[in-house]
Design a protein around this motif. Structure first.
Motif, PDB file in Angstrom:
ATOM      1  N   HIS A   1       3.725   4.281  10.485  1.00 47.25           N
ATOM      2  CA  HIS A   1       3.059   2.808  10.367  1.00 47.25           C
ATOM      3  C   HIS A   1       4.137   2.610  10.077  1.00 47.25           C
TER       4      HIS A   1
ATOM      5  N   SER B   1       4.713   5.141   2.429  1.00 43.26           N
ATOM      6  CA  SER B   1       5.833   6.154   2.612  1.00 43.26           C
ATOM      7  C   SER B   1       4.728   7.441   4.044  1.00 43.26           C
ATOM      8  N   THR B   2       3.740   7.077   4.669  1.00 44.57           N
ATOM      9  CA  THR B   2       3.868   7.358   5.847  1.00 44.57           C
ATOM     10  C   THR B   2       4.955   6.623   6.933  1.00 44.57           C
ATOM     11  N   PRO B   3       5.630   8.143   7.861  1.00 45.47           N
ATOM     12  CA  PRO B   3       6.332   7.831   9.311  1.00 45.47           C
ATOM     13  C   PRO B   3       5.672   7.493   9.783  1.00 45.47           C
TER      14      PRO B   3
ATOM     15  N   TRP C   1       0.907  -0.711   0.302  1.00 47.57           N
ATOM     16  CA  TRP C   1       0.004  -0.111  -0.003  1.00 47.57           C
ATOM     17  C   TRP C   1       0.863   1.543   0.022  1.00 47.57           C
TER      18      TRP C   1
ATOM     19  N   ARG D   1       0.210   4.263   0.251  1.00 46.38           N
ATOM     20  CA  ARG D   1       0.230   5.674   1.000  1.00 46.38           C
ATOM     21  C   ARG D   1       0.937   4.788   2.498  1.00 46.38           C
ATOM     22  N   TRP D   2       0.358   3.813   2.718  1.00 45.88           N
ATOM     23  CA  TRP D   2       1.190   3.437   4.087  1.00 45.88           C
ATOM     24  C   TRP D   2       3.107   3.705   4.369  1.00 45.88           C
TER      25      TRP D   2
ATOM     26  N   TYR E   1       6.130   1.807   6.811  1.00 44.83           N
ATOM     27  CA  TYR E   1       7.649   2.798   6.554  1.00 44.83           C
ATOM     28  C   TYR E   1       9.130   1.982   6.477  1.00 44.83           C
TER      29      TYR E   1
END
Length: 227
Positions: free
Chosen positions: A142, A138-140, A133, A135-136, A145
């Motif tokens: 998660h 690239s999201t610190p 996924w 979005r996850w 990441y």
């Protein structure tokens, strides 16, 4: 009686999924490369069958042995080589991982379609991952990441996409993808913070939905993951 095939069901998430679906009243065929590793599945009441998702002849023979099929759980998967970013990455690493995690799903699904089409309520669950996924990834904050490996992430992103496409192509089916989350299994050296039961919550829920259930969706144990 609901007849279910689970790939990669001799250990970990596949074995726990088998246990829970047997408890729910399913007749479970536990696919595994070597049925000599199927003692735990047998003890649960599953029926081990030899099934290597990278071998078309093995897939065809396994599916031909099934008397019927209502639910397919494409669980088999590998982390594969090249887990540390780009420095250890080559094309062979990518091909090896995709062959099991993506092409394997297609091999098994295509072989099972004739049986599933005879079911009154056919269901397919593809075990994906939040690592697929973007979005996850690239999201610190998660769990996904910190993951640097490319082949596994790419393979699970592909599984999510092919789930959506199968769902559109098979409107009479319920076809969904599950995200087990970061679960403590041999697969990750038991480093996950979820229990194995928590890791199978989404898969079991999606494997037991009715004909009015969702299709073309991606779920974890908390519910639908919005695109």
């Amino acid at each position: 009686m609901t007849t279910t095939l689970i790939t990669g069901a001799n250990r970990g998430l596949g074995l726990e999924t088998a246990r829970r679906l047997i408890e729910a009243g399913h007749t479970v065929y536990a696919g595994m490369r070597d049925t000599g590793t199927g003692d735990e599945a047998r003890a649960l009441g599953a029926i081990p069958i030899a099934l290597d998702v990278t071998d078309q002849a093995s897939v065809d023979a396994a599916v031909a042995s099934l008397p019927a099929l209502d639910v397919l759980v494409n669980n088999a998967g590998v982390l594969g080589p090249s887990r540390q970013g780009v420095d250890d990455l080559d094309a062979a690493s990518l091909v090896q991982t995709l062959d099991t995690n993506v092409v394997g799903v297609v091999r098994v699904t295509q072989a099972c379609l004739p049986l599933l089409r005879r079911s009154a309520a056919p269901v397919i669950v593809n075990v994906a991952s939040g690592v697929g996924w973007p979005r996850w990834l690239s999201t610190p904050g998660h769990d996904e990441y910190p993951v640097l490996g490319i082949p596994y992430a790419a393979s699970k992103a592909a599984v999510i996409a092919l789930t959506v496409q199968y769902a559109k192509s098979l409107p009479g089916f319920r076809v969904n993808a599950s995200d087990p989350g970061y679960t403590a299994t041999e697969f990750n050296g038991y480093s996950g913070h979820q229990t194995i039961q928590e890791g199978t919550d989404a898969t079991v829920m999606l494997a037991t939905i009715g004909a009015d259930g969702p299709t073309g969706e991606f779920h974890n144990r908390s519910g639908r993951i919005e695109y």
